[in-house]
Design a protein around this motif. Structure first.
Motif, PDB file in Angstrom:
ATOM      1  N   PHE A 181       0.832  -1.201   0.000  1.00 29.50           N
ATOM      2  CA  PHE A 181       0.000   0.000   0.000  1.00 29.50           C
ATOM      3  C   PHE A 181       0.867   1.251   0.000  1.00 29.50           C
ATOM      4  O   PHE A 181       0.598   2.199  -0.728  1.00 29.50           O
ATOM      5  N   GLU A 182       1.931   1.230   0.811  1.00 31.92           N
ATOM      6  CA  GLU A 182       2.839   2.376   0.854  1.00 31.92           C
ATOM      7  C   GLU A 182       3.526   2.563  -0.488  1.00 31.92           C
ATOM      8  O   GLU A 182       3.745   3.698  -0.926  1.00 31.92           O
ATOM      9  N   ALA A 183       3.849   1.474  -1.152  1.00 36.53           N
ATOM     10  CA  ALA A 183       4.472   1.566  -2.473  1.00 36.53           C
ATOM     11  C   ALA A 183       3.527   2.219  -3.462  1.00 36.53           C
ATOM     12  O   ALA A 183       3.934   3.065  -4.265  1.00 36.53           O
ATOM     13  N   VAL A 184       2.254   1.855  -3.395  1.00 34.69           N
ATOM     14  CA  VAL A 184       1.254   2.468  -4.281  1.00 34.69           C
ATOM     15  C   VAL A 184       1.099   3.946  -3.949  1.00 34.69           C
ATOM     16  O   VAL A 184       1.044   4.797  -4.852  1.00 34.69           O
ATOM     17  N   GLN A 185       1.047   4.255  -2.668  1.00 36.93           N
ATOM     18  CA  GLN A 185       0.946   5.660  -2.255  1.00 36.93           C
ATOM     19  C   GLN A 185       2.140   6.460  -2.756  1.00 36.93           C
ATOM     20  O   GLN A 185       1.970   7.570  -3.266  1.00 36.93           O
ATOM     21  N   ASN A 186       3.334   5.902  -2.602  1.00 40.70           N
ATOM     22  CA  ASN A 186       4.542   6.598  -3.061  1.00 40.70           C
ATOM     23  C   ASN A 186       4.521   6.791  -4.565  1.00 40.70           C
ATOM     24  O   ASN A 186       4.896   7.847  -5.066  1.00 40.70           O
ATOM     25  N   PHE A 187       4.094   5.772  -5.292  1.00 40.47           N
ATOM     26  CA  PHE A 187       4.008   5.871  -6.746  1.00 40.47           C
ATOM     27  C   PHE A 187       3.044   6.977  -7.150  1.00 40.47           C
ATOM     28  O   PHE A 187       3.366   7.830  -7.996  1.00 40.47           O
ATOM     29  N   ILE A 188       1.869   6.992  -6.536  1.00 40.74           N
ATOM     30  CA  ILE A 188       0.867   8.012  -6.870  1.00 40.74           C
ATOM     31  C   ILE A 188       1.383   9.401  -6.514  1.00 40.74           C
ATOM     32  O   ILE A 188       1.217  10.347  -7.283  1.00 40.74           O
ATOM     33  N   SER A 189       2.040   9.532  -5.373  1.00 36.17           N
ATOM     34  CA  SER A 189       2.588  10.835  -4.968  1.00 36.17           C
ATOM     35  C   SER A 189       3.630  11.330  -5.960  1.00 36.17           C
ATOM     36  O   SER A 189       3.648  12.510  -6.324  1.00 36.17           O
ATOM     37  N   ARG A 190       4.504  10.415  -6.417  1.00 36.65           N
ATOM     38  CA  ARG A 190       5.522  10.808  -7.406  1.00 36.65           C
ATOM     39  C   ARG A 190       4.885  11.210  -8.722  1.00 36.65           C
ATOM     40  O   ARG A 190       5.311  12.181  -9.353  1.00 36.65           O
ATOM     41  N   GLU A 191       3.859  10.487  -9.151  1.00 35.65           N
ATOM     42  CA  GLU A 191       3.190  10.816 -10.408  1.00 35.65           C
ATOM     43  C   GLU A 191       2.478  12.163 -10.325  1.00 35.65           C
ATOM     44  O   GLU A 191       2.517  12.955 -11.270  1.00 35.65           O
ATOM     45  N   ILE A 192       1.855  12.448  -9.195  1.00 38.12           N
ATOM     46  CA  ILE A 192       1.183  13.739  -9.003  1.00 38.12           C
ATOM     47  C   ILE A 192       2.211  14.858  -8.999  1.00 38.12           C
ATOM     48  O   ILE A 192       2.011  15.909  -9.613  1.00 38.12           O
ATOM     49  N   ALA A 193       3.335  14.648  -8.321  1.00 30.84           N
ATOM     50  CA  ALA A 193       4.390  15.666  -8.296  1.00 30.84           C
ATOM     51  C   ALA A 193       4.945  15.906  -9.698  1.00 30.84           C
ATOM     52  O   ALA A 193       5.181  17.058 -10.081  1.00 30.84           O
ATOM     53  N   ALA A 194       5.127  14.836 -10.461  1.00 27.24           N
ATOM     54  CA  ALA A 194       5.626  14.988 -11.836  1.00 27.24           C
ATOM     55  C   ALA A 194       4.619  15.739 -12.695  1.00 27.24           C
ATOM     56  O   ALA A 194       4.994  16.595 -13.499  1.00 27.24           O
ATOM     57  N   PHE A 195       3.337  15.439 -12.518  1.00 24.14           N
ATOM     58  CA  PHE A 195       2.294  16.143 -13.258  1.00 24.14           C
ATOM     59  C   PHE A 195       2.279  17.623 -12.896  1.00 24.14           C
ATOM     60  O   PHE A 195       2.185  18.484 -13.779  1.00 24.14           O
ATOM     61  N   ASN A 196       2.374  17.920 -11.601  1.00 27.66           N
ATOM     62  CA  ASN A 196       2.374  19.318 -11.159  1.00 27.66           C
ATOM     63  C   ASN A 196       3.580  20.074 -11.706  1.00 27.66           C
ATOM     64  O   ASN A 196       3.463  21.232 -12.122  1.00 27.66           O
ATOM     65  N   LEU A 197       4.739  19.429 -11.712  1.00 28.66           N
ATOM     66  CA  LEU A 197       5.941  20.063 -12.241  1.00 28.66           C
ATOM     67  C   LEU A 197       5.797  20.325 -13.736  1.00 28.66           C
ATOM     68  O   LEU A 197       6.104  21.418 -14.215  1.00 28.66           O
ATOM     69  N   THR A 198       5.313  19.338 -14.463  1.00 30.85           N
ATOM     70  CA  THR A 198       5.112  19.505 -15.904  1.00 30.85           C
ATOM     71  C   THR A 198       4.115  20.614 -16.180  1.00 30.85           C
ATOM     72  O   THR A 198       4.322  21.447 -17.074  1.00 30.85           O
ATOM     73  N   SER A 199       3.026  20.652 -15.427  1.00 31.06           N
ATOM     74  CA  SER A 199       2.017  21.705 -15.610  1.00 31.06           C
ATOM     75  C   SER A 199       2.606  23.091 -15.354  1.00 31.06           C
ATOM     76  O   SER A 199       2.341  24.034 -16.093  1.00 31.06           O
ATOM     77  N   ALA A 200       3.412  23.203 -14.310  1.00 33.85           N
ATOM     78  CA  ALA A 200       4.031  24.494 -13.991  1.00 33.85           C
ATOM     79  C   ALA A 200       5.000  24.911 -15.101  1.00 33.85           C
ATOM     80  O   ALA A 200       5.068  26.084 -15.472  1.00 33.85           O
ATOM     81  N   ARG A 201       5.737  23.947 -15.639  1.00 30.09           N
ATOM     82  CA  ARG A 201       6.677  24.262 -16.720  1.00 30.09           C
ATOM     83  C   ARG A 201       5.953  24.651 -18.003  1.00 30.09           C
ATOM     84  O   ARG A 201       6.380  25.574 -18.707  1.00 30.09           O
ATOM     85  N   VAL A 202       4.870  23.980 -18.316  1.00 30.60           N
ATOM     86  CA  VAL A 202       4.081  24.336 -19.506  1.00 30.60           C
ATOM     87  C   VAL A 202       3.528  25.746 -19.349  1.00 30.60           C
ATOM     88  O   VAL A 202       3.562  26.557 -20.281  1.00 30.60           O
ATOM     89  N   ARG A 203       3.033  26.045 -18.164  1.00 37.13           N
ATOM     90  CA  ARG A 203       2.499  27.392 -17.897  1.00 37.13           C
ATOM     91  C   ARG A 203       3.582  28.444 -18.058  1.00 37.13           C
ATOM     92  O   ARG A 203       3.383  29.483 -18.692  1.00 37.13           O
ATOM     93  N   ALA A 204       4.765  28.183 -17.514  1.00 40.38           N
ATOM     94  CA  ALA A 204       5.878  29.135 -17.621  1.00 40.38           C
ATOM     95  C   ALA A 204       6.298  29.303 -19.074  1.00 40.38           C
ATOM     96  O   ALA A 204       6.574  30.425 -19.523  1.00 40.38           O
ATOM     97  N   PHE A 205       6.343  28.210 -19.830  1.00 35.88           N
ATOM     98  CA  PHE A 205       6.690  28.282 -21.250  1.00 35.88           C
ATOM     99  C   PHE A 205       5.701  29.166 -21.997  1.00 35.88           C
ATOM    100  O   PHE A 205       6.103  30.072 -22.739  1.00 35.88           O
ATOM    101  N   ARG A 206       4.416  28.901 -21.796  1.00 39.26           N
ATOM    102  CA  ARG A 206       3.383  29.679 -22.506  1.00 39.26           C
ATOM    103  C   ARG A 206       3.422  31.153 -22.134  1.00 39.26           C
ATOM    104  O   ARG A 206       3.297  32.024 -22.999  1.00 39.26           O
TER     105      ARG A 206
END
Length: 86
Positions: free
Chosen positions: A23-48
């Motif tokens: 369960f912790e592994a799944v939680q960690n995976f989801i947390s990393r994916e959300i963080a990666a999504f947030n980072l990508t979104s912030a970078r796309v916003r900055a680019f635009r």
């Protein structure tokens, strides 16, 4: 006195470690994916935003700051890659 001669019953223990670890592994995976999504979104916003702001400048204004129109996309990409999340 009869109870002394009877064998003690072994306590039943549930092994919840593999479940919690999974369960912790799944939680960690989801947390990393959300963080990666947030980072990508912030970078796309900055680019635009950077690209939009630079494209809004006149050729004269761009020349004054030493930027050619064909360099705008590269500059916006470089600025976007500087974005980090706290």
């Amino acid at each position: 006195q009869h109870y002394r001669n009877t064998p003690m019953a072994m306590p039943i223990t549930l092994n919840t470690k593999p479940f919690s670890t999974g369960f912790e592994a799944v939680q960690n995976f989801i947390s990393r994916e959300i963080a990666a999504f947030n980072l990508t979104s912030a970078r796309v916003r900055a680019f635009r935003e950077t690209k939009t702001q630079l494209e809004a400048l006149s050729n004269r204004d761009l020349a004054d700051i030493g930027i050619s129109r064909c360099a705008i996309q590269g500059i916006a990409r470089d600025e976007a890659m500087k974005v980090t999340l706290k």
